[in-house]
Scaffold this active site. Sequence first.
Site, PDB file in Angstrom:
ATOM      1  N   HIS A  66       0.345 -13.965  14.841  1.00 46.32           N
ATOM      2  CA  HIS A  66      -0.616 -14.461  15.552  1.00 46.32           C
ATOM      3  C   HIS A  66      -1.446 -15.695  14.803  1.00 46.32           C
ATOM      4  O   HIS A  66      -2.612 -15.729  14.519  1.00 46.32           O
ATOM      5  CB  HIS A  66      -1.787 -13.405  15.682  1.00 46.32           C
ATOM      6  CG  HIS A  66      -2.200 -12.503  14.563  1.00 46.32           C
ATOM      7  ND1 HIS A  66      -2.586 -12.685  13.196  1.00 46.32           N
ATOM      8  CD2 HIS A  66      -2.205 -11.071  14.706  1.00 46.32           C
ATOM      9  CE1 HIS A  66      -2.756 -11.573  12.858  1.00 46.32           C
ATOM     10  NE2 HIS A  66      -2.456 -10.654  13.383  1.00 46.32           N
ATOM     11  N   HIS A  76       0.557  -3.239  19.538  1.00 49.90           N
ATOM     12  CA  HIS A  76       0.164  -1.968  19.405  1.00 49.90           C
ATOM     13  C   HIS A  76       0.192  -0.997  20.247  1.00 49.90           C
ATOM     14  O   HIS A  76      -0.206  -1.295  21.256  1.00 49.90           O
ATOM     15  CB  HIS A  76      -1.391  -2.344  18.914  1.00 49.90           C
ATOM     16  CG  HIS A  76      -1.460  -3.415  17.753  1.00 49.90           C
ATOM     17  ND1 HIS A  76      -1.916  -2.678  16.528  1.00 49.90           N
ATOM     18  CD2 HIS A  76      -1.579  -4.547  17.645  1.00 49.90           C
ATOM     19  CE1 HIS A  76      -1.942  -4.037  15.640  1.00 49.90           C
ATOM     20  NE2 HIS A  76      -1.845  -4.852  16.443  1.00 49.90           N
ATOM     21  N   LEU A  77       0.696   0.155  20.038  1.00 44.73           N
ATOM     22  CA  LEU A  77       1.040   1.328  21.275  1.00 44.73           C
ATOM     23  C   LEU A  77       0.285   2.390  20.846  1.00 44.73           C
ATOM     24  O   LEU A  77       0.092   3.189  21.870  1.00 44.73           O
ATOM     25  CB  LEU A  77       2.428   1.509  21.311  1.00 44.73           C
ATOM     26  CG  LEU A  77       3.576   0.431  21.596  1.00 44.73           C
ATOM     27  CD1 LEU A  77       4.857   0.789  21.690  1.00 44.73           C
ATOM     28  CD2 LEU A  77       3.042  -0.270  22.876  1.00 44.73           C
ATOM     29  N   ARG A  78      -0.671   2.403  19.623  1.00 44.01           N
ATOM     30  CA  ARG A  78      -1.594   3.803  19.440  1.00 44.01           C
ATOM     31  C   ARG A  78      -0.719   4.831  19.416  1.00 44.01           C
ATOM     32  O   ARG A  78       0.495   4.959  19.376  1.00 44.01           O
ATOM     33  CB  ARG A  78      -2.488   3.684  20.447  1.00 44.01           C
ATOM     34  CG  ARG A  78      -3.392   2.155  20.753  1.00 44.01           C
ATOM     35  CD  ARG A  78      -3.604   1.609  19.416  1.00 44.01           C
ATOM     36  NE  ARG A  78      -4.777   0.504  19.632  1.00 44.01           N
ATOM     37  CZ  ARG A  78      -4.756  -0.420  18.816  1.00 44.01           C
ATOM     38  NH1 ARG A  78      -4.377  -0.448  17.615  1.00 44.01           N
ATOM     39  NH2 ARG A  78      -5.809  -1.513  19.251  1.00 44.01           N
ATOM     40  N   HIS A 138       5.102  -8.473  18.174  1.00 43.14           N
ATOM     41  CA  HIS A 138       3.975  -7.932  17.587  1.00 43.14           C
ATOM     42  C   HIS A 138       3.148  -6.850  18.799  1.00 43.14           C
ATOM     43  O   HIS A 138       2.501  -7.573  19.719  1.00 43.14           O
ATOM     44  CB  HIS A 138       3.052  -9.087  17.095  1.00 43.14           C
ATOM     45  CG  HIS A 138       1.691  -8.458  16.316  1.00 43.14           C
ATOM     46  ND1 HIS A 138       1.484  -9.394  15.076  1.00 43.14           N
ATOM     47  CD2 HIS A 138       0.865  -7.598  16.683  1.00 43.14           C
ATOM     48  CE1 HIS A 138       0.230  -8.418  14.852  1.00 43.14           C
ATOM     49  NE2 HIS A 138       0.086  -7.387  15.520  1.00 43.14           N
ATOM     50  N   ASN A 160      -0.725   0.286  12.422  1.00 38.75           N
ATOM     51  CA  ASN A 160      -1.909   0.672  12.182  1.00 38.75           C
ATOM     52  C   ASN A 160      -2.609   1.747  12.905  1.00 38.75           C
ATOM     53  O   ASN A 160      -3.680   1.505  13.315  1.00 38.75           O
ATOM     54  CB  ASN A 160      -2.908  -0.847  12.142  1.00 38.75           C
ATOM     55  CG  ASN A 160      -3.026  -1.243  13.342  1.00 38.75           C
ATOM     56  OD1 ASN A 160      -2.129  -1.019  14.327  1.00 38.75           O
ATOM     57  ND2 ASN A 160      -4.101  -1.812  13.736  1.00 38.75           N
ATOM     58  N   HIS A 208      -0.715 -10.255   8.559  1.00 38.30           N
ATOM     59  CA  HIS A 208      -2.060 -10.463   9.077  1.00 38.30           C
ATOM     60  C   HIS A 208      -2.705 -11.448   8.132  1.00 38.30           C
ATOM     61  O   HIS A 208      -3.133 -11.004   6.970  1.00 38.30           O
ATOM     62  CB  HIS A 208      -2.935  -9.388   9.370  1.00 38.30           C
ATOM     63  CG  HIS A 208      -4.081  -9.621   9.998  1.00 38.30           C
ATOM     64  ND1 HIS A 208      -4.367  -9.154  11.221  1.00 38.30           N
ATOM     65  CD2 HIS A 208      -5.174 -10.311   9.506  1.00 38.30           C
ATOM     66  CE1 HIS A 208      -5.650  -9.506  11.839  1.00 38.30           C
ATOM     67  NE2 HIS A 208      -5.977 -10.441  10.716  1.00 38.30           N
ATOM     68  N   ASP A 268       0.643  -9.388  20.352  1.00 38.82           N
ATOM     69  CA  ASP A 268      -0.618  -8.552  19.709  1.00 38.82           C
ATOM     70  C   ASP A 268      -1.715  -7.827  20.599  1.00 38.82           C
ATOM     71  O   ASP A 268      -2.861  -7.832  20.568  1.00 38.82           O
ATOM     72  CB  ASP A 268      -1.544  -9.749  18.822  1.00 38.82           C
ATOM     73  CG  ASP A 268      -2.499  -8.825  17.973  1.00 38.82           C
ATOM     74  OD1 ASP A 268      -2.186  -7.574  17.718  1.00 38.82           O
ATOM     75  OD2 ASP A 268      -3.401  -9.399  17.292  1.00 38.82           O
ATOM     76  N   HIS A 278      -7.824  -0.857  23.450  1.00 42.28           N
ATOM     77  CA  HIS A 278      -8.973   0.248  23.017  1.00 42.28           C
ATOM     78  C   HIS A 278      -9.769   0.700  24.175  1.00 42.28           C
ATOM     79  O   HIS A 278      -9.569  -0.072  25.252  1.00 42.28           O
ATOM     80  CB  HIS A 278     -10.083  -0.828  22.141  1.00 42.28           C
ATOM     81  CG  HIS A 278      -9.785  -1.531  20.882  1.00 42.28           C
ATOM     82  ND1 HIS A 278      -9.702  -0.592  19.662  1.00 42.28           N
ATOM     83  CD2 HIS A 278      -9.249  -2.642  20.762  1.00 42.28           C
ATOM     84  CE1 HIS A 278      -9.106  -1.175  18.867  1.00 42.28           C
ATOM     85  NE2 HIS A 278      -8.947  -2.617  19.030  1.00 42.28           N
ATOM     86  N   LYS A 334       4.045  -4.330   7.323  1.00 37.66           N
ATOM     87  CA  LYS A 334       2.917  -5.051   8.000  1.00 37.66           C
ATOM     88  C   LYS A 334       1.724  -5.000   6.973  1.00 37.66           C
ATOM     89  O   LYS A 334       1.257  -4.023   6.355  1.00 37.66           O
ATOM     90  CB  LYS A 334       2.361  -4.581   9.259  1.00 37.66           C
ATOM     91  CG  LYS A 334       1.254  -5.174   9.872  1.00 37.66           C
ATOM     92  CD  LYS A 334       1.530  -6.600  10.421  1.00 37.66           C
ATOM     93  CE  LYS A 334       0.240  -7.247  10.728  1.00 37.66           C
ATOM     94  NZ  LYS A 334      -0.454  -6.866  11.838  1.00 37.66           N
TER      95      LYS A 334
HETATM   96  C1  NCD Z   1      -5.524  -5.192  16.272  1.00 44.37           C
HETATM   97  C2  NCD Z   1      -5.906  -3.649  16.545  1.00 44.37           C
HETATM   98  O1  NCD Z   1      -6.606  -3.573  17.373  1.00 44.37           O
HETATM   99  O2  NCD Z   1      -5.138  -2.987  16.147  1.00 44.37           O
HETATM  100  N1  NCD Z   1      -6.663  -5.879  16.586  1.00 44.37           N
HETATM  101  C3  NCD Z   1      -6.853  -7.389  16.724  1.00 44.37           C
HETATM  102  O3  NCD Z   1      -7.902  -7.847  16.787  1.00 44.37           O
HETATM  103  N2  NCD Z   1      -5.593  -7.904  16.577  1.00 44.37           N
HETATM  104  C4  NCD Z   1      -5.336  -5.138  14.822  1.00 44.37           C
HETATM  105  C5  NCD Z   1      -4.619  -6.263  14.280  1.00 44.37           C
HETATM  106  O4  NCD Z   1      -3.695  -6.733  14.662  1.00 44.37           O
HETATM  107  O5  NCD Z   1      -5.411  -7.174  13.634  1.00 44.37           O
HETATM  108 ZN    ZN Z   2      -1.924  -6.820  15.631  1.00 50.26          ZN
END
Ligand code: NCD
Ligand code: ZN
Length: 356
Positions: free
Chosen positions: A180, A16-18, A14, A42, A138, A252, A256, A101
């Site tokens: 998570h 997030h690479l944006r 899991h 996402n 989630h 996860d 940001h 997801k």
């Molecule tokens: C994730 C994100 O920033 O994309 N943030 C988080 O708090 N885990 C989104 C997510 O997985 O809930």
């Molecule tokens: Zn996540």
Amino acid sequence: MIDTITLKKPFDAHVHLRRGAMLRAVTPITAEKFSRAIVMPNTDPPIETVEQAAEYKKEILAAIPRGDASRFEPLMTLYLTKNLTPAEIEKAAGSGVYGVKYYPWGATTNSQWGYQNILEAKDVLKKMEGVGLPLLLHGEVHVDERNEEVDPYRGEQTFIKGILPELLTSYPKLKVSLEHASSAEAVDFIEKNGKEGRLVATITVHHLLYDRGDAEPRPLLRVKPLIKERSNRDKIRALVKKGLPFVSAGSDSAPHPESKKFATTAAFGIFSAPVAVELYTQVFDELGCLDKLENFLSVNGPRFFGLEPSSETITLVKKDWQVTEPVVTDEGVKVWPIYHKDMGLGNETIHWQIKK
Ligand code: NCD
Ligand code: ZN
């Protein structure tokens, strides 16, 4: 005392690479430390077609330094939005898409495209069950059936009790991963009902490390699901110590920009990629269960997705270090990881290092 450990190269179930500059900054870190990663969809706009997933995968691969490019594989996912159709699911199976997801509407970063209740997505779920495409959950209720906001510290428990059992009974063959897991209730449910290849759970490093008292005042530790009271953390620790085959690492890691993390309302998401492997190792060492680390980090994750663990290895040594710098994008934006010496709990020291 064990002071060195060699493992099959880890699998991040899991991450997030944006996109854009953020992607270019964080992808090389994940590609260096992990053999593969399940990449969350996402982004803004969300990844909701096979074609978008393929294009996103190209952007990720282009951001990996040459030496690691043939050694890291991003595994793509689709976002369960209202636009996602059974026909697209049919297409996705066998086209490099590894899961779908679910985000509960309004609960977290870029969750505005999700269903309020997963059970509404009947036709898509039926098709996923048919073609064997995993559902990544989630698992939180943000707004209940009366349209009332649920206490965010209880959102996961409400999901586990009120929605997950019905989901599992309605789609008995659907492959489900509870992402998570953050509460004692989630741990109990998984211990009782988890099954290899059918119902699994991923565990973040931040839910193993911190409790509500650490997290509540600190924007860097603001994340969904929220980091809860210590008794929950201790249940999660006890779970990983059991070495169950249906429990694996999913960082996860969710970067940001500084401006969003240190805003009046900090964005949800913890950036852990630079330290996750080392900190998982540290926690397992503390728990006296380093013998369970390899399955958790490198074996159970790929098996759920029908893949073999990596044939490469990494070695970690017990040696103190600190994170002293943020990651900086090529547009000059700072991205602060957890466990940063000044931005964390204060002078946090990591006790394990990956040997270069
Ligand atoms: C994730 C994100 O920033 O994309 N943030 C988080 O708090 N885990 C989104 C997510 O997985 O809930
Ligand atoms: Zn996540």
